[in-house]
Design a protein around this motif. Structure first.
Motif, short mmCIF file in Angstrom:
data_model
loop_
_atom_site.label_atom_id
_atom_site.label_comp_id
_atom_site.label_asym_id
_atom_site.label_seq_id
_atom_site.Cartn_x
_atom_site.Cartn_y
_atom_site.Cartn_z
N PRO A 123 31.00 38.47 38.48
CA PRO A 123 30.60 38.38 39.88
C PRO A 123 31.72 38.83 40.81
N MET A 124 32.96 38.51 40.45
CA MET A 124 34.10 38.84 41.29
C MET A 124 34.26 40.35 41.46
N ILE A 125 34.04 41.10 40.37
CA ILE A 125 34.13 42.56 40.47
C ILE A 125 33.09 43.09 41.45
N ASN A 126 31.89 42.54 41.39
CA ASN A 126 30.85 42.99 42.31
C ASN A 126 31.22 42.70 43.76
N TYR A 127 31.75 41.50 44.02
CA TYR A 127 32.15 41.17 45.38
C TYR A 127 33.28 42.08 45.86
N LEU A 128 34.22 42.38 44.97
CA LEU A 128 35.33 43.25 45.32
C LEU A 128 34.84 44.65 45.67
N VAL A 129 33.91 45.19 44.86
CA VAL A 129 33.37 46.52 45.12
C VAL A 129 32.59 46.54 46.44
N ILE A 130 31.82 45.49 46.69
CA ILE A 130 31.07 45.40 47.94
C ILE A 130 32.03 45.48 49.13
N GLY A 131 33.12 44.71 49.06
CA GLY A 131 34.10 44.72 50.14
C GLY A 131 34.73 46.09 50.34
N LEU A 132 35.07 46.75 49.24
CA LEU A 132 35.72 48.05 49.33
C LEU A 132 34.79 49.11 49.93
N PHE A 133 33.56 49.18 49.44
CA PHE A 133 32.63 50.21 49.91
C PHE A 133 32.22 49.99 51.37
N LEU A 134 31.93 48.74 51.72
CA LEU A 134 31.51 48.48 53.10
C LEU A 134 32.66 48.62 54.08
N ASN A 135 33.87 48.34 53.63
CA ASN A 135 35.03 48.53 54.49
C ASN A 135 35.26 50.01 54.79
N ALA A 150 29.03 38.09 51.16
CA ALA A 150 28.24 38.34 49.95
C ALA A 150 28.23 37.11 49.05
N ILE A 151 29.37 36.44 48.92
CA ILE A 151 29.44 35.23 48.11
C ILE A 151 28.50 34.16 48.67
N ALA A 152 28.49 34.00 49.99
CA ALA A 152 27.64 32.99 50.62
C ALA A 152 26.16 33.29 50.38
N LEU A 153 25.77 34.56 50.52
CA LEU A 153 24.37 34.94 50.32
C LEU A 153 23.93 34.71 48.88
N VAL A 154 24.74 35.19 47.94
CA VAL A 154 24.39 35.05 46.53
C VAL A 154 24.33 33.58 46.11
N THR A 155 25.26 32.79 46.60
CA THR A 155 25.28 31.36 46.26
C THR A 155 24.02 30.66 46.77
N ALA A 156 23.62 30.95 48.00
CA ALA A 156 22.43 30.32 48.57
C ALA A 156 21.19 30.67 47.75
N LEU A 157 21.05 31.93 47.35
CA LEU A 157 19.88 32.33 46.57
C LEU A 157 19.88 31.68 45.20
N ASN A 158 21.05 31.55 44.57
CA ASN A 158 21.11 30.92 43.26
C ASN A 158 20.84 29.43 43.31
N VAL A 159 21.28 28.77 44.36
CA VAL A 159 21.02 27.34 44.50
C VAL A 159 19.52 27.09 44.66
N ARG A 160 18.83 27.97 45.35
CA ARG A 160 17.39 27.80 45.57
C ARG A 160 16.60 27.92 44.28
N GLY A 161 17.12 28.66 43.29
CA GLY A 161 16.44 28.70 42.01
C GLY A 161 16.29 30.09 41.45
N ILE A 162 15.94 30.15 40.15
CA ILE A 162 15.88 31.42 39.44
C ILE A 162 14.75 32.30 39.96
N ASN A 163 13.75 31.71 40.62
CA ASN A 163 12.68 32.53 41.17
C ASN A 163 13.19 33.44 42.28
N SER A 164 14.16 32.92 43.08
CA SER A 164 14.78 33.74 44.11
C SER A 164 15.58 34.87 43.49
#
Length: 463
Positions: A123-135, A150-164
């Protein structure tokens, strides 16, 4: 703990909705075969080929497509081994659970511990790439803002459940499929009428001749196939895990392997050779050559979306491995082995993974990549050996084909993975072995110097 030979092969002998005896709770079984395949594909990110394309192309001397063939061969045998194990043990925990039930809790913990090195940093690699490309696209906004968001968004969706997670995965895979079609169409247009050397992606440009560079590239590319392993972590959330999980594992591996090969082949034909202005951004050079600024911008947008999806899927997987290890008591049960009463998801484990992922703000991509290869190959090796132990040593083969199915296939898979081991860099081995030693030390503390048995998995249907 009962032995794995307790007659569990018959799919009719174990109900699909069993629960863990220590908790009396279960994850929600809502995923069918299509959702499982999409989950695996989005985890691998079809466009992940372009993350390491420049590095592997330079490493192999322009033979990235051939390196994918080598990697796919190893992954097919290993994927079959995963399918054999999940058919017998349809439980969360992936390689950790399979090794625990085949070789004991201590070996299972060390396998799970090594796998965590892989899963925690994906997950960390994905967050790092997101930061680099959007920057790059929005230089006025610091990269860390995109990482934390990105971490906040992904965490919220995962807490809500696998259907999300599943719903988001479907959208992202669809978007990437559209991009792949556009890329292939524009690449075909750019190649139309031009002289093409179809042998170049297989023989290379001569800058890195021989088998060793090819295998080194194949060792890096094996990380692209981690999606089939991630599918096995959803065994307790699949409606029919004994049927659908094995099928999803093999289907995901074949689809991804074919896609990676085709994209690598076309990219090499569009941009021959292995010389790039910036090896880390080689994908942009390929896109510019194939379709100009439009395709380069389209690629950036879809790649960032794919990275969000990969982070979503990888965080879901590692949180369930932590939950499984906590539920078994090998990690603190109160911290890791509980589910949210509202969402029935391992919320605490999800939040811990998110906290670790914040390191993406300060760590570099090269270091992260070095940490991942080791854990992946440990898990793949352990599962291949677990098939042999479980199906051939813990019980007598029942049919003539069992020796081929449970002996030869995993043996070939293990041999191919071992071959990839020899191609890992010294830095990767040093980091991986250091992590492994820490795991041994932790296990020694948990078992009072190995005088007590490690906490182990107990499923009611195995008793």
């Amino acid at each position: 703990m009962p032995t794995p030979s307790a007659g569990l092969e018959n799919s009719g002998s174990v109900p699909n909705d069993f629960t863990h005896s220590a908790q009396g709770t279960s994850l929600r079984r809502i995923l069918g075969l299509p959702a499982l395949v999409f989950f695996g594909l989005v985890y691998m990110v079809p466009l992940t080929i372009f993350t390491t394309y420049g590095v592997v192309t330079q490493m192999t001397g322009g033979r990235t497509a051939l390196a994918y063939v080598v990697t796919l061969l190893a992954m097919i045998f290993t994927a079959l081994s995963y399918s054999f194990m999940v058919r017998r043990y349809p439980i969360a925990g992936s390689a950790y659970s399979y090794t625990s039930l085949s070789f004991g809790a201590g070996a299972g913990f060390l396998t799970g511990w090594s796998l965590l090195l892989d899963y925690l940093f994906l997950p960390m690699i994905n967050y790092l790439v997101i930061g680099l490309f959007l920057n790059v696209a929005f230089p006025e906004v610091p990269a860390w803002v995109f990482v934390v968001s990105a971490i906040a968004l992904v965490t919220a969706l995962n807490v809500r459940g696998i259907n999300s997670v599943s719903s988001m995965s479907n959208l992202i895979v669809a978007a990437q499929v559209i991009f792949v079609l556009v890329f292939l169409a524009m690449a075909g247009k750019s190649l139309f009428g031009a002289p093409i050397d179809f042998t170049a992606p297989f023989v290379g440009d001569g800058s890195q001749p021989g088998l060793a560079p090819l295998m080194a590239g194949a060792a890096v590319l094996c990380l692209s196939f981690l999606g089939f392993d991630a599918v096995s972590t959803l065994a307790e959330e699949a409606r029919d895990p004994r049927r659908d999980i094995p099928r999803a594992i093999v289907i995901t591996t074949l689809i991804a392997g074919a896609l990676f090969f085709v994209l690598a082949l076309v990219a090499q034909l569009v941009f021959p050779g292995s010389a790039f202005q910036d090896v880390d951004a080689a994908a942009n050079e390929v896109m510019l050559k194939a379709g100009g600024q439009f395709l380069a911008a389209f690629f950036t947008a879809i790649y960032v979306a794919g990275s969000v999806g990969s982070a979503l899927a990888s965080q879901a997987s590692v949180s369930r491995i932590l939950y499984s290890m906590g539920r078994d008591g090998i990690l603190p049960r109160r911290l890791f082995g509980t589910l949210s009463g509202r969402f029935q998801t391992p919320t605490t484990a999800i939040l811990i993974v998110s906290a670790v992922s914040l390191l993406a703000v300060v760590i570099d991509l090269a270091t992260l990549a070095s940490m991942i290869s080791f854990g992946a190959l440990v898990a793949f090796s352990a599962v291949n050996l677990a098939v042999i132990r479980t199906h051939l040593f813990d019980r007598r083969p029942r049919q003539s084909g069992d020796l081929l199915r449970y002996g030869l296939i995993p043996a070939i898979g293990f041999a191919l993975i071992a071959w990839l081991w020899t191609s890992l860099s010294g830095l990767t081995l040093a980091i991986g072995l250091g992590w492994f030693v820490v795991g041994v030390a932790y296990l020694a503390v948990q078992t009072s110097g190995f005088r007590r048995k490690a906490p182990h998995v107990q499923f009611s249907e195995f008793e």
